[in-house]
Design a protein around this motif. Structure first.
Motif, mmCIF file in Angstrom:
data_model
loop_
_atom_site.group_PDB
_atom_site.id
_atom_site.type_symbol
_atom_site.label_atom_id
_atom_site.label_comp_id
_atom_site.label_asym_id
_atom_site.label_seq_id
_atom_site.Cartn_x
_atom_site.Cartn_y
_atom_site.Cartn_z
ATOM 1 N N PHE A 1 10.720 9.394 -20.024
ATOM 2 C CA PHE A 1 11.957 8.621 -20.161
ATOM 3 C C PHE A 1 12.163 7.572 -19.075
ATOM 4 N N SER A 2 11.173 7.366 -18.218
ATOM 5 C CA SER A 2 11.355 6.406 -17.141
ATOM 6 C C SER A 2 10.042 5.705 -16.802
ATOM 7 N N TYR A 3 10.148 4.421 -16.486
ATOM 8 C CA TYR A 3 9.004 3.676 -15.974
ATOM 9 C C TYR A 3 9.041 3.614 -14.447
ATOM 10 N N PHE A 4 9.959 4.351 -13.829
ATOM 11 C CA PHE A 4 10.145 4.290 -12.380
ATOM 12 C C PHE A 4 8.864 4.576 -11.598
ATOM 13 N N PRO A 5 8.085 5.627 -11.938
ATOM 14 C CA PRO A 5 6.876 5.888 -11.140
ATOM 15 C C PRO A 5 5.905 4.710 -11.111
ATOM 16 N N ILE A 6 5.669 4.070 -12.269
ATOM 17 C CA ILE A 6 4.777 2.916 -12.316
ATOM 18 C C ILE A 6 5.371 1.738 -11.545
ATOM 19 N N ARG A 7 6.668 1.512 -11.716
ATOM 20 C CA ARG A 7 7.325 0.424 -11.001
ATOM 21 C C ARG A 7 7.297 0.671 -9.498
ATOM 22 N N ALA A 8 7.433 1.924 -9.076
ATOM 23 C CA ALA A 8 7.395 2.257 -7.651
ATOM 24 C C ALA A 8 6.027 1.926 -7.048
ATOM 25 N N ILE A 9 4.959 2.167 -7.827
ATOM 26 C CA ILE A 9 3.618 1.819 -7.351
ATOM 27 C C ILE A 9 3.513 0.312 -7.107
ATOM 28 N N SER A 10 4.027 -0.486 -8.033
ATOM 29 C CA SER A 10 3.967 -1.937 -7.894
ATOM 30 C C SER A 10 4.742 -2.403 -6.669
ATOM 31 N N VAL A 11 5.933 -1.867 -6.488
ATOM 32 C CA VAL A 11 6.763 -2.261 -5.342
ATOM 33 C C VAL A 11 6.100 -1.849 -4.036
ATOM 34 N N MET A 12 5.592 -0.617 -3.995
ATOM 35 C CA MET A 12 4.935 -0.134 -2.785
ATOM 36 C C MET A 12 3.687 -0.954 -2.474
ATOM 37 N N GLY A 13 2.933 -1.292 -3.503
ATOM 38 C CA GLY A 13 1.749 -2.119 -3.304
ATOM 39 C C GLY A 13 2.106 -3.488 -2.748
ATOM 40 N N LEU A 14 3.197 -4.067 -3.258
ATOM 41 C CA LEU A 14 3.650 -5.370 -2.763
ATOM 42 C C LEU A 14 4.074 -5.281 -1.299
ATOM 43 N N LEU A 15 4.816 -4.241 -0.950
ATOM 44 C CA LEU A 15 5.246 -4.062 0.444
ATOM 45 C C LEU A 15 4.047 -3.889 1.376
ATOM 46 N N LEU A 16 3.084 -3.087 0.939
ATOM 47 C CA LEU A 16 1.885 -2.902 1.753
ATOM 48 C C LEU A 16 1.120 -4.212 1.919
ATOM 49 N N GLY A 17 1.102 -5.024 0.856
ATOM 50 C CA GLY A 17 0.431 -6.314 0.940
ATOM 51 C C GLY A 17 1.093 -7.230 1.964
ATOM 52 N N VAL A 18 2.429 -7.247 1.970
ATOM 53 C CA VAL A 18 3.170 -8.068 2.938
ATOM 54 C C VAL A 18 2.915 -7.581 4.359
ATOM 55 N N ILE A 19 2.968 -6.240 4.545
ATOM 56 C CA ILE A 19 2.706 -5.669 5.870
ATOM 57 C C ILE A 19 1.289 -5.994 6.335
ATOM 58 N N ALA A 20 0.325 -5.877 5.419
ATOM 59 C CA ALA A 20 -1.064 -6.170 5.759
ATOM 60 C C ALA A 20 -1.238 -7.633 6.151
ATOM 61 N N PHE A 21 -0.560 -8.535 5.468
ATOM 62 C CA PHE A 21 -0.654 -9.959 5.782
ATOM 63 C C PHE A 21 -0.096 -10.248 7.171
ATOM 64 N N ILE A 22 1.081 -9.672 7.439
ATOM 65 C CA ILE A 22 1.704 -9.879 8.757
ATOM 66 C C ILE A 22 0.835 -9.302 9.866
ATOM 67 N N TYR A 23 0.316 -8.087 9.623
ATOM 68 C CA TYR A 23 -0.523 -7.458 10.636
ATOM 69 C C TYR A 23 -1.834 -8.229 10.824
ATOM 70 N N GLY A 24 -2.342 -8.796 9.749
ATOM 71 C CA GLY A 24 -3.553 -9.611 9.838
ATOM 72 C C GLY A 24 -3.337 -10.842 10.702
ATOM 73 N N LEU A 25 -2.190 -11.501 10.530
ATOM 74 C CA LEU A 25 -1.872 -12.647 11.378
ATOM 75 C C LEU A 25 -1.778 -12.247 12.844
ATOM 76 N N TYR A 26 -1.164 -11.065 13.064
ATOM 77 C CA TYR A 26 -1.029 -10.561 14.438
ATOM 78 C C TYR A 26 -2.409 -10.354 15.075
#
Length: 313
Positions: free
Chosen positions: A224-249
């Protein structure tokens, strides 16, 4: 003359059956005289004397009792759908065989049905159970209400009264790995909920194990929910942003020489964290994929080994 079909899933309930049947028969006297009854007891692959006890009730009341014997244990929700298949009433009720839910509440439910409501829910306002049981049940239904079905009542429910139209729709769907009660709510019919306190089980031992509770939680969330799949996408996006910032550092630290670049420890922490997330994500995706595969096989939810009376089809 309205006919009420009462569906009772049974699993290792040999001690409960005589008491439950007697209480249900007593409840008939509370209804208007024009209401007729049929009781559909579904033996969900019990390995004790549940079937023998059910046949005793059937032999004593052949005009209104049906007994359905399933070939194996398929879970109470699938057993309920099996009971619906053999129901013929204008309205229906589902109640457990352990008498934790009050049968007399069906009279109030019937009154709402007569007013035109197709779904009446008896929701558990409280329960006479252990702290851990309350914690799991309340947490489960809170989670479902927050991220899956906004229109379900607080406290959860598995005691319902519904019109034959809902029964027919559920039989059309016959969804694998689902929750038949939440499916009724998902359909969108207006309903009224009647709060009550669920009693402590007095006879027999519950077979509602932790493993079954976890499976129900996963099945209900994914159905009854797409939340688990959507949570993966959001978490992946956040990790991507963190990785980019850390890469610049790291690049700045490397070429400026101002800050020494950390080595093995930082790399291992990142690898372990990202690897864990990937495995969890694959597991969630795998659950969705497996459910799609299971649905495509079109295997039946249950196998009816025998139905009593023998002319039932």
């Amino acid at each position: 003359m309205p006919k009420l079909s009462i569906i009772i899933p049974c699993y290792f309930n040999e001690e409960n059956i005589p008491v439950t049947a007697g209480k249900l028969f007593e409840t008939e006297a509370l209804f208007p005289p024009e209401v007729t009854f049929e009781y559909i007891f579904v033996d969900d692959g019990s390995k004790d004397n549940t079937l023998a006890e059910l046949l005793k009730i059937r032999n004593a009341n052949p005009e209104k009792v049906k007994v359905i014997k399933l070939a194996g244990n398929v879970g109470s929700y699938n057993a309920i759908v099996a009971g619906m298949e053999f129901a013929t009433g204008d309205c229906n009720a589902i109640i457990t065989a352990d008498l934790q839910d009050p049968p007399e509440l069906m009279l109030q439910m019937y009154a709402y049905w007569k007013k035109g409501l197709k779904l009446v829910i008896g929701n558990r306002q409280d329960r006479e159970e252990s702290t851990m049981q309350k914690f799991f049940a309340n947490g489960f239904h809170w989670l479902m209400k927050k991220i899956a079905l906004k229109n379900i009542p607080d406290g959860g429910f598995d005691f319902v009264f519904f019109d034959k139209q809902i029964r027919e729709e559920i039989l059309k769907i016959k969804e694998n790995n689902s929750n038949v009660f939440y499916l009724m709510s998902w359909m969108g019919y207006d309903y009224v909920n009647i709060p009550y306190v669920r009693k402590q089980r007095e006879i027999g031992k519950s077979r509602w194990t932790l493993k079954k509770k976890i499976k129900l939680l996963i099945d209900s969330l994914l159905a009854f929910s797409y939340f688990p799949i959507r949570a993966i996408s959001v978490m992946g996006l956040l990790l991507g942003v963190i990785a980019f910032i850390y890469g610049l550092y790291i690049l700045v630290a490397k070429f400026s020489g101002v800050i020494a670049v950390q080595g093995w420890t930082a790399i291992m922490l990142v690898l372990l964290f990202v690897s864990s997330f990937q495995m969890i994500a694959l597991g969630i995706i795998g659950e969705y994929v497996w459910r799609g595969l299971d649905a495509s096989r079109k295997r039946p939810l249950y196998i009816v080994e025998k139905a009593f009376p023998n002319d039932l089809k």
